[in-house]
Structure formats: C-alpha cells, structure tokens
Design a protein around this motif. Structure first.
Motif, mmCIF file in Angstrom:
data_model
loop_
_atom_site.group_PDB
_atom_site.id
_atom_site.type_symbol
_atom_site.label_atom_id
_atom_site.label_comp_id
_atom_site.label_asym_id
_atom_site.label_seq_id
_atom_site.Cartn_x
_atom_site.Cartn_y
_atom_site.Cartn_z
ATOM 1 N N VAL A 163 11.694 0.180 -6.112
ATOM 2 C CA VAL A 163 11.344 -1.012 -6.889
ATOM 3 C C VAL A 163 12.182 -2.161 -6.358
ATOM 4 C CG1 VAL A 163 11.257 -2.061 -9.182
ATOM 5 C CG2 VAL A 163 10.816 0.393 -8.925
ATOM 6 N N ASP A 164 11.530 -3.277 -6.097
ATOM 7 C CA ASP A 164 12.212 -4.425 -5.500
ATOM 8 C C ASP A 164 11.750 -5.691 -6.216
ATOM 9 O OD1 ASP A 164 13.647 -6.093 -3.868
ATOM 10 O OD2 ASP A 164 12.490 -5.705 -2.051
ATOM 11 N N GLY A 165 12.693 -6.415 -6.836
ATOM 12 C CA GLY A 165 12.339 -7.628 -7.548
ATOM 13 C C GLY A 165 11.441 -7.386 -8.743
ATOM 14 N N GLY A 166 11.613 -6.237 -9.399
ATOM 15 C CA GLY A 166 10.817 -5.931 -10.578
ATOM 16 C C GLY A 166 9.411 -5.454 -10.282
ATOM 17 N N GLU A 167 9.081 -5.209 -9.013
ATOM 18 C CA GLU A 167 7.757 -4.730 -8.630
ATOM 19 C C GLU A 167 7.879 -3.465 -7.791
ATOM 20 O OE1 GLU A 167 4.998 -5.953 -9.733
ATOM 21 O OE2 GLU A 167 5.886 -7.726 -10.702
ATOM 22 N N ILE A 168 6.876 -2.591 -7.896
ATOM 23 C CA ILE A 168 6.862 -1.381 -7.086
ATOM 24 C C ILE A 168 6.755 -1.776 -5.615
ATOM 25 C CG2 ILE A 168 5.595 0.735 -6.550
ATOM 26 C CD1 ILE A 168 4.674 0.784 -9.455
ATOM 27 N N SER A 169 7.617 -1.221 -4.790
ATOM 28 C CA SER A 169 7.618 -1.559 -3.377
ATOM 29 C C SER A 169 6.306 -1.146 -2.720
ATOM 30 C CB SER A 169 8.792 -0.864 -2.677
ATOM 31 O OG SER A 169 8.695 -1.024 -1.279
ATOM 32 N N LYS A 170 5.821 -2.003 -1.826
ATOM 33 C CA LYS A 170 4.605 -1.681 -1.075
ATOM 34 C C LYS A 170 4.857 -0.584 -0.053
ATOM 35 C CE LYS A 170 2.762 -6.378 -1.559
ATOM 36 N NZ LYS A 170 2.314 -7.607 -0.851
#
Length: 443
Positions: free
Chosen positions: A319-326
């Motif tokens: 998780v990066d910046g509150g979003e699931i990493s691509k």
C-alpha cells in the motif's frame, strides 16, 4: 489303409492313438481349462493384497506428511534448493501451493470453515500490572471560579481507530470492526491495542486476515537480526533474541522478512549491516527517539546515522499513499527472489503497515496472494504497508500477557497460525520484530 505298416514297431499304435486322442478332428490340440489352478489364484490374491497395502501405506504417509507439512517444510525446501536449485524448487513450491489451494477449496465446500479467526478465544480474567500514577501539572493563573480544572483535559486522547472499508456485501459478524477483547494491557476505555479481520478474496471465503492495531505513541518498535539470517551468508550474525530487560514490557512479536539470500533485501541493526540497503524497496526504520518510519527507501527517506537505529527491507510496498500498489500483481522476483511468479502463490503471508495517524498495523492470514494481502491492509486503513515473510511455519504473531511474577505468557494472535507462540522467547536464526510498552512519548 495299410500305409505306414512297413515301418511298424510295437507300441507305435498306442502312441498314435494317444496322439489322436489329444487332438481334435482338425488336428489341433483342444483348449486347456481357463480356470487357474489353486497356486495361480493364491499368487493373484497375494499380489493384490501387496499392491493395496503399498497404496495404503503411501496414502497414510502422504496424509501424515501433509499434517506435518508446517514442521517439515523448511527442511524439505532447503534440501531441494541444495540439490535442484532455487528456480526448480520455486516451481515445485508453486505446484504444491496450487494443489494445496485446490484441497482447501474442496475442504471448504465439504466441511465449511471458521469465519472469525478470533472466535475460539476463551473468556478469561487477566492480570494487569498497575502503572505509576500520571503526574498532571496545572499552571496557576487567573480563571473563572465556576470553571473547575479537569485533570483529564490534560491527558492524551485515546487512540482513534482508523475507518475500515467494507470488502464484501455479506460481512461476517465482527468483520471490519475494531475490538479490544482478548488483548494484553488494553481495554475499551484504554485501547493500547485493537484487532479486526477481513476476508479479502471472494473466491476463497476461508482466507482470513487478522489485523492488529498498535498505538504507536505508547510502544517502541524493535528490529532483531537472526543468528543466521539475513546476514549469515556474509558472515554477519545477529543476536536473534529479545534482551532480558525487555521481556516484562513485551506486547507482541512477529516474523521478519525473507532469508538473507532470497532477494538480498537490506537490513541494518545492532550497529551492523547484514544486507545492503537498496533504493526502491519497501522499508521500515526505527529511530533513536522511539518512533519509526515506513515507505520506499530512496524516495521517502534514506539512512541517517544521527537519528536512525535500524532498518529492514522486504520486496516493494503493498500500500502506497493510501492506495493499493499497482505492483501487487507483478511477477518475476518482485514478491520473492526467483523468476517464478510468487505474487500468485496462495499461502500464508504477513505484513506491517502504518495508518494515517501514524499507528502500527500488523497483519497475517492464510490462503493469500500479494494482491489480497494488500487489499486487507488497505481495508484496515493502512496509509503505507509492506509484506514480510510468507509460507508456514514462518508466519507467526505472538501476544504477551503480563504475569504476577514479572514474566509474560505468550499466545498466538490467531489460533490457526503455524508454530507455537513462545518462539520469540527463544534464540532465533531468522530476524523478527517486537514492540514493548514505552509511554515516554505519550503526552
């Protein structure tokens, strides 16, 4: 009719008659009886019994091996790596994980599964040591006589639970809801720790991720290098143990990252470099002031000798910046150390994360891919998260309950976790992490 009389000798007539009797009218010998004799029947029965016995023994041996897979898996994997190499071993592991996944799906359809990893915990009364009273200083000054001083107004606010996200249309009772039940040194009025769980995979309802929330203001995070990993191949050994003075303050401990040679993810601790820190990797670092940071090394921070105490890297951010990493669905060596796509391995996985408020998350669960583990951390409110070790029996989170004699009693965070909860009270070959109670910054 007299043919053959010229060379006739006594006895030839009887021999010819015998031959004639043994042939049919076409001069062919009649078929023998198709029924086997007693000896042949006995041999067939004996072979059938032997084959069935061997198959039965193989079935029992396979069942016993499966039941003991958590105990023998590390030795088997290490033996295979030494004989057939890392890549071929990874392929064997991938086949095993596919087979195990199918077995789990069939088992769920036939027998069902528990939908709450915490529901087996018994109700109990815990010993809680009384902490020294907190001093509250009120500055004298002019104030209204009808506005009495409230000492509680000067105390820190209790930990605020992060808002969770719903992953399913039919959540189980307690799914995505924070609770303090059954956790050491904590209560609804004083939430030092909290927990919840998620089912992040709609195709595997039995895949349960337990998440532990820790008030970062009241604890200190420690990174411990093992006696063998991650620096053994470089000849750099760690202590592999929790110092005796930290044991009475223990709250929780959990596994670290991959073996030192599996990805060569960096670690610095105890004043030593076990593996070199590299840019672009998910990293957690503890600081000398008792705080910690988590992010991508080289982008979010780098090693600072003046302020940092220890760092550990493992793969890339979930998780990066509150979003699931691509990058959660990347193959090759992103989530492992070989070219086999280990992101899709369905197995036990673990991770840590940090919320927007800066509190610590510790997560683990069964039957997970890298993507579903990331989804669970995101649902728990992670702003940043990184994967740790995978596969049983490596994945383990232990809780420690204080005892009247000053010791602690270990318990598994989730009852289904492989291995015993007392693991981290012994010297470890592999690195691990733990938190102790430390309220020096709790103001």
């Amino acid at each position: 009719m007299f043919r053959g009389l010229t060379g006739w000798r006594p006895g030839e007539g009887r021999a010819a008659a015998a031959v004639g009797a043994a042939t049919d009218g076409g001069g062919q010998a009649p078929a023998e009886d198709d029924e086997p004799g007693p000896d042949a029947t006995r041999r067939v029965v004996t072979w059938r019994r032997a084959v069935l016995a061997v198959l039965g023994m193989l079935l029992l041996a396979g069942a016993a091996a499966y039941l003991q897979k958590d105990r023998i898996a590390p030795e088997v994997a290490d033996t295979l790596r030494a004989t057939i190499g890392d890549e071929r071993t990874a392929r064997v592991e991938s086949w095993f994980f596919r087979l195990e996944d199918r077995v789990q799906k069939v088992r769920y359809r036939v027998l069902g599964a528990e939908m709450d990893p915490f529901e087996v915990r018994p109700v109990r009364v815990e010993f809680v040591a009384r902490e020294p009273a907190r001093e509250v200083v009120v500055w004298a000054g002019a104030r209204r006589s009808d506005a009495p001083v409230n000492p509680d107004a000067f105390l820190p606010q209790p930990m605020q639970f992060p808002q969770t996200r719903q992953l399913r249309d039919n959540p189980e009772p307690g799914e995505g809801t924070w609770t303090t039940a059954g956790l050491p040194r904590t209560s609804p009025d004083d939430p030092l720790l909290a927990k919840t769980f998620f089912r992040p995979d709609s195709s595997r309802p039995y895949a349960l991720v337990g998440v532990l929330l820790v008030d970062a203001r009241r604890v200190r995070l420690h990174l411990v290098a093992g006696t063998v990993d991650p620096g053994g191949s470089r000849g750099v050994k760690g202590p592999g143990s929790i110092p005796a003075e930290d044991v009475p303050k223990l709250l929780a401990a959990w596994n670290g990252g991959f073996k030192g040679d599996h990805g060569n993810f960096g670690m610095v601790a105890h004043g030593k470099e076990f593996q070199r820190l590299r840019n672009g990797l998910a990293t957690v670092c503890t600081k000398k002031d008792g705080t910690f940071v988590m992010g991508e090394y080289g982008r979010d921070f780098t090693w600072d000798e003046a302020t940092m105490e220890a760092c550990r890297q493992n793969a890339v951010l979930l998780v990066d910046g509150g979003e699931i990493s691509k990058r959660t669905n990347e193959g090759n060596d992103t989530w492992g150390y070989v070219q086999v796509n280990s992101s899709e391995f369905i197995t036990w996985r673990s991770a840590i994360g940090v919320t927007k408020d800066g509190n610590l998350l510790v997560a683990a669960g069964n039957s997970l891919s890298a993507a579903t583990l990331a989804k669970a951390l995101w649902a728990a409110g992670a702003e940043t998260a990184m994967q740790l070790d995978i596969n049983s029996p490596y994945v383990l989170t232990s809780l420690f309950f204080p005892q009247p004699d000053g010791g602690v009693r270990p318990e598994k965070f989730m009852e289904t976790m492989p291995d015993g909860p007392g693991r981290f009270l012994r010297v470890q070959e592999r690195d691990f992490m733990y938190v102790t109670l430390d309220e020096s910054r709790y103001r």
